[in-house]
Design a protein around this motif. Structure first.
Motif, PDB file in Angstrom:
ATOM      1  N   MET A   1       0.851  -1.193   0.000  1.00 23.43           N
ATOM      2  CA  MET A   1       0.000   0.000   0.000  1.00 23.43           C
ATOM      3  C   MET A   1       0.890   1.248   0.000  1.00 23.43           C
ATOM      4  N   ALA A   2       0.464   2.250  -0.774  1.00 21.52           N
ATOM      5  CA  ALA A   2       1.235   3.488  -0.862  1.00 21.52           C
ATOM      6  C   ALA A   2       1.182   4.258   0.447  1.00 21.52           C
ATOM      7  N   ASP A   3       2.323   4.807   0.838  1.00 20.85           N
ATOM      8  CA  ASP A   3       2.431   5.646   2.024  1.00 20.85           C
ATOM      9  C   ASP A   3       2.701   7.070   1.551  1.00 20.85           C
ATOM     10  N   THR A   4       1.719   7.953   1.713  1.00 24.56           N
ATOM     11  CA  THR A   4       1.834   9.302   1.166  1.00 24.56           C
ATOM     12  C   THR A   4       2.829  10.176   1.912  1.00 24.56           C
ATOM     13  N   ASN A   5       3.440   9.657   2.978  1.00 21.99           N
ATOM     14  CA  ASN A   5       4.483  10.401   3.690  1.00 21.99           C
ATOM     15  C   ASN A   5       5.886  10.078   3.169  1.00 21.99           C
ATOM     16  N   GLN A   6       5.961   9.157   2.215  1.00 27.57           N
ATOM     17  CA  GLN A   6       7.264   8.704   1.709  1.00 27.57           C
ATOM     18  C   GLN A   6       7.869   9.702   0.719  1.00 27.57           C
ATOM     19  N   ARG A   7       9.184   9.679   0.673  1.00 23.82           N
ATOM     20  CA  ARG A   7       9.961  10.425  -0.334  1.00 23.82           C
ATOM     21  C   ARG A   7      10.831   9.414  -1.068  1.00 23.82           C
ATOM     22  N   ILE A   8      11.251   9.744  -2.278  1.00 24.69           N
ATOM     23  CA  ILE A   8      12.133   8.839  -3.011  1.00 24.69           C
ATOM     24  C   ILE A   8      13.359   9.575  -3.536  1.00 24.69           C
ATOM     25  N   VAL A   9      14.353   8.773  -3.901  1.00 22.62           N
ATOM     26  CA  VAL A   9      15.593   9.284  -4.492  1.00 22.62           C
ATOM     27  C   VAL A   9      15.716   8.734  -5.906  1.00 22.62           C
ATOM     28  N   ILE A  10      16.005   9.623  -6.845  1.00 21.99           N
ATOM     29  CA  ILE A  10      16.187   9.252  -8.244  1.00 21.99           C
ATOM     30  C   ILE A  10      17.602   9.609  -8.661  1.00 21.99           C
ATOM     31  N   ASP A  11      18.326   8.651  -9.224  1.00 18.65           N
ATOM     32  CA  ASP A  11      19.652   8.919  -9.784  1.00 18.65           C
ATOM     33  C   ASP A  11      19.507   9.187 -11.282  1.00 18.65           C
ATOM     34  N   ASN A  12      19.866  10.390 -11.687  1.00 12.74           N
ATOM     35  CA  ASN A  12      19.821  10.755 -13.107  1.00 12.74           C
ATOM     36  C   ASN A  12      21.240  10.887 -13.634  1.00 12.74           C
ATOM     37  N   PHE A  13      21.393  10.725 -14.946  1.00 15.31           N
ATOM     38  CA  PHE A  13      22.736  10.655 -15.525  1.00 15.31           C
ATOM     39  C   PHE A  13      23.312  11.996 -15.942  1.00 15.31           C
ATOM     40  N   ARG A  14      22.570  13.078 -15.785  1.00 18.38           N
ATOM     41  CA  ARG A  14      23.144  14.370 -16.140  1.00 18.38           C
ATOM     42  C   ARG A  14      22.646  15.448 -15.198  1.00 18.38           C
ATOM     43  N   ALA A  15      23.405  16.534 -15.111  1.00 15.37           N
ATOM     44  CA  ALA A  15      23.073  17.659 -14.249  1.00 15.37           C
ATOM     45  C   ALA A  15      22.568  18.821 -15.092  1.00 15.37           C
ATOM     46  N   PRO A  16      21.817  19.735 -14.495  1.00 14.42           N
ATOM     47  CA  PRO A  16      21.349  20.906 -15.248  1.00 14.42           C
ATOM     48  C   PRO A  16      22.494  21.853 -15.564  1.00 14.42           C
ATOM     49  N   VAL A  17      22.342  22.579 -16.645  1.00 13.66           N
ATOM     50  CA  VAL A  17      23.330  23.582 -17.046  1.00 13.66           C
ATOM     51  C   VAL A  17      22.587  24.878 -17.369  1.00 13.66           C
ATOM     52  N   ALA A  18      23.338  25.919 -17.634  1.00 16.92           N
ATOM     53  CA  ALA A  18      22.787  27.172 -18.163  1.00 16.92           C
ATOM     54  C   ALA A  18      21.743  27.806 -17.246  1.00 16.92           C
ATOM     55  N   ASN A  19      21.949  27.700 -15.911  1.00 19.32           N
ATOM     56  CA  ASN A  19      21.071  28.399 -14.966  1.00 19.32           C
ATOM     57  C   ASN A  19      19.587  28.119 -15.186  1.00 19.32           C
ATOM     58  N   TRP A  20      19.254  26.878 -15.489  1.00 16.06           N
ATOM     59  CA  TRP A  20      17.870  26.432 -15.655  1.00 16.06           C
ATOM     60  C   TRP A  20      17.163  27.043 -16.865  1.00 16.06           C
ATOM     61  N   LEU A 473       9.085  11.465 -12.332  1.00 17.36           N
ATOM     62  CA  LEU A 473       8.258  11.772 -11.171  1.00 17.36           C
ATOM     63  C   LEU A 473       6.900  12.275 -11.645  1.00 17.36           C
ATOM     64  N   THR A 474       5.837  11.581 -11.310  1.00 14.52           N
ATOM     65  CA  THR A 474       4.499  12.008 -11.663  1.00 14.52           C
ATOM     66  C   THR A 474       3.622  12.006 -10.415  1.00 14.52           C
ATOM     67  N   ALA A 475       2.414  12.506 -10.538  1.00 16.79           N
ATOM     68  CA  ALA A 475       1.494  12.509  -9.398  1.00 16.79           C
ATOM     69  C   ALA A 475       1.201  11.101  -8.934  1.00 16.79           C
ATOM     70  N   GLU A 476       1.243  10.118  -9.856  1.00 19.49           N
ATOM     71  CA  GLU A 476       0.897   8.737  -9.543  1.00 19.49           C
ATOM     72  C   GLU A 476       2.056   7.964  -8.933  1.00 19.49           C
ATOM     73  N   THR A 477       3.285   8.438  -9.110  1.00 18.67           N
ATOM     74  CA  THR A 477       4.438   7.727  -8.533  1.00 18.67           C
ATOM     75  C   THR A 477       4.260   7.617  -7.023  1.00 18.67           C
ATOM     76  N   ALA A 478       4.466   6.410  -6.497  1.00 22.13           N
ATOM     77  CA  ALA A 478       4.242   6.196  -5.064  1.00 22.13           C
ATOM     78  C   ALA A 478       5.295   5.238  -4.509  1.00 22.13           C
ATOM     79  N   LYS A 479       5.285   5.098  -3.179  1.00 24.50           N
ATOM     80  CA  LYS A 479       6.227   4.214  -2.515  1.00 24.50           C
ATOM     81  C   LYS A 479       5.529   3.601  -1.307  1.00 24.50           C
ATOM     82  N   SER A 480       5.712   2.304  -1.120  1.00 27.89           N
ATOM     83  CA  SER A 480       5.114   1.651   0.031  1.00 27.89           C
ATOM     84  C   SER A 480       5.928   1.951   1.274  1.00 27.89           C
ATOM     85  N   GLY A 481       5.297   1.838   2.437  1.00 26.18           N
ATOM     86  CA  GLY A 481       5.976   2.109   3.697  1.00 26.18           C
ATOM     87  C   GLY A 481       7.026   1.065   3.994  1.00 26.18           C
ATOM     88  N   SER A 482       8.060   1.436   4.741  1.00 29.69           N
ATOM     89  CA  SER A 482       9.135   0.506   5.057  1.00 29.69           C
ATOM     90  C   SER A 482       8.764  -0.369   6.243  1.00 29.69           C
TER      91      SER A 482
END
Length: 482
Positions: A1-20, A473-482
């Motif tokens: 079951m999804a726990d709406t208090n959860q946060r997640i970590v995403i590893d992406n392969f590139r960083a932002p440039v040019a001041n957004w 990351l979307t509104a539907e992305t969720a994570k179950s409680g630990s």
């Protein structure tokens, strides 16, 4: 079951440039982080453009398109989304010093609000693909407050389900839930998006649980992740080709016979089987053979040292300085790919050196023509979900991302005709012809067609893989409680 208090970590392969700046690749970070949204959206599963911040659109004249803005949407700063704010945001991108590849003055003449809910785009020539261009992340909409400083400020000024709240420069972006999201309940409390260029590190972190989602997993890490009981490896076909770019404007690569010799020296079958461990297919050229716009005459080139040496002789090549390959470090496998190419070319008497660089560090020199060869990759549908974006930006004489520094009048004429072709079948035939010209001229050595490979922890719920890494990351992305 999804726990709406959860946060997640995403590893992406590139960083932002040019001041957004939205005209830059920073827009991809804001999009995958659930901040930035566009008028239209390309649905990979359906293979078509669908409504997003615009509910409908229509072509009102050969060069004019009207987009109806969705009711009830507010920016994260509380101001209302309307036609005026949309037009202002799009015009900011349109007037950028370095235009976005998908959305610039060469493709869009003007953007105006005709009433409170209607935005009109005018194009220089008839353009059937305007809705595709508005799905580009570079056309994401920010509130007027985002443009009041010297640089663009997306923090609190998007419309998406997540609000950026802090940044560690070149390290990470932290986001909180948008409690007033127009699209409904947001099922995570927030997230951290980390910028990790090393593929092995991304794989290790999702395996240990330091990350919940890791994007673009290198082939060498897939087998160990597939054995992990609490990790799922997701694979999807993508329009991404690992490519050995050659500087067509610089000797000896300005000779087509030399470029053909390089291509003939490479063993693509061995490369796909060894370095990519069977997770990629030998390339047939600038397109994958399965794509509807690929030429039926395309086939994967086979290694032929005798042919390569003959072509070198025709080119008048004499071995001199080692030719340098720049290998982009964000793709872990490129170090091994470069070594294989170095060995292949040594066999025909072409000395090669290898330098590893981050893409940001290499790009300026490559665009300026100060390089020999570059190992990188490009998704053909990343700028606009139709090949016209890739074919225009990467290979026309005035292309804004023409890393190969290739210029051919016949090719440009084909692309100009394709740009205005409203009939899909006719347009695809023109794309095929463009691909044949690129292949005949051996503009680059297209190596392997790759899959998009992500890794996800088992307690992440409702994650849908996007082969173009625009929507993570979307509104539907969720994570179950630990």
């Amino acid at each position: 079951m999804a726990d709406t208090n959860q946060r997640i970590v995403i590893d992406n392969f590139r960083a932002p440039v040019a001041n957004w700046a939205l005209e830059s690749d920073s827009a991809y970070i804001l999009s995958l982080s659930g901040c930035l949204e566009t008028l239209t959206k390309y649905d990979s599963a359906q293979g078509k453009v669908v409504p997003f911040l615009a509910t409908e659109w229509k072509q009102v004249s050969p060069r004019e398109w009207d987009f109806t803005i969705r009711d009830g949407v507010k920016f994260q700063d509380g101001t209302e989304l309307n036609a005026e704010s949309v037009a202002a945001s799009l015009n900011s991108v349109l007037k950028a010093r370095v235009p976005a590849r998908a959305f610039g003055p060469s493709t869009v003449s003007s953007v105006v609000a005709t009433d409170a809910k209607t935005v009109r785009l005018t194009t220089p020539v008839e353009s059937p693909l305007v809705p595709f261009r508005l799905a580009s992340v570079n056309t994401g909409i920010l509130s007027p407050a985002a443009y009041k400083g010297e640089t663009v400020d997306p923090f609190g000024h998007c419309t998406g389900p997540f609000v950026p709240v802090s940044e560690k420069v070149k390290q990470s972006l932290t986001l909180d839930r948008n409690p007033n999201y127009w699209g409904g309940e947001v099922k995570l409390a927030g997230a951290e998006v980390r910028f990790i260029t090393d593929g092995a590190t991304r794989a290790a972190q999702v395996q240990t649980g330091e990350a919940d989602i890791s994007l673009s997993i290198p082939a060498s890490s897939v087998s160990s992740l597939e054995k992990a009981s609490d990790v799922s490896v997701l694979k999807a076909d993508s329009q991404r080709t690992a490519t050995l770019y050659m500087n067509n404007a610089r000797a000896p690569f300005n000779n087509v016979d030399f470029r053909r010799a390089v291509r003939s020296a490479l063993d693509l079958d061995s490369l796909a089987a060894s370095v990519y461990e069977g997770a990629a297919l030998p390339s047939t050229g600038p397109f994958a053979a399965t794509e509807p716009w690929a030429s039926s005459a395309s086939s994967s080139p086979k290694q032929n040292f005798d042919e390569a040496r003959k072509l070198l002789e025709q080119a008048g090549y004499t071995a001199g300085r080692p030719l340098e390959i720049l290998a982009i470090v964000e793709r872990a496998e490129f170090a091994d790919v470069a070594t294989v190419i170095q060995d292949n070319l040594k066999s025909i008497g072409v000395p090669v050196s290898i330098t590893s660089k981050e893409s940001v560090a290499a790009e300026a020199d490559v665009l300026a023509g100060n390089y020999d060869m570059l190992l990188s990759q490009r998704n053909r549908l990343i700028d606009i979900a139709d090949p016209i974006g890739f074919l225009t930006a990467d290979y026309t004489c005035k292309g804004t991302y023409n890393l190969s520094h290739f210029c051919n009048v016949e090719y440009d004429q084909v692309i100009a005709e394709a740009t205005t072709a409203s009939n899909t079948e006719e347009r695809y035939k023109l794309y095929a012809r463009a691909g044949e010209i690129l292949n005949d001229q051996a503009v680059n050595a297209w190596l392997v067609n790759q899959q998009a490979t992500d890794a996800v922890r088992s307690n992440v719920l409702s994650y849908v893989q996007d082969p173009l890494s625009r929507y993570v990351l979307t509104a539907e992305t969720a994570k179950s409680g630990s």
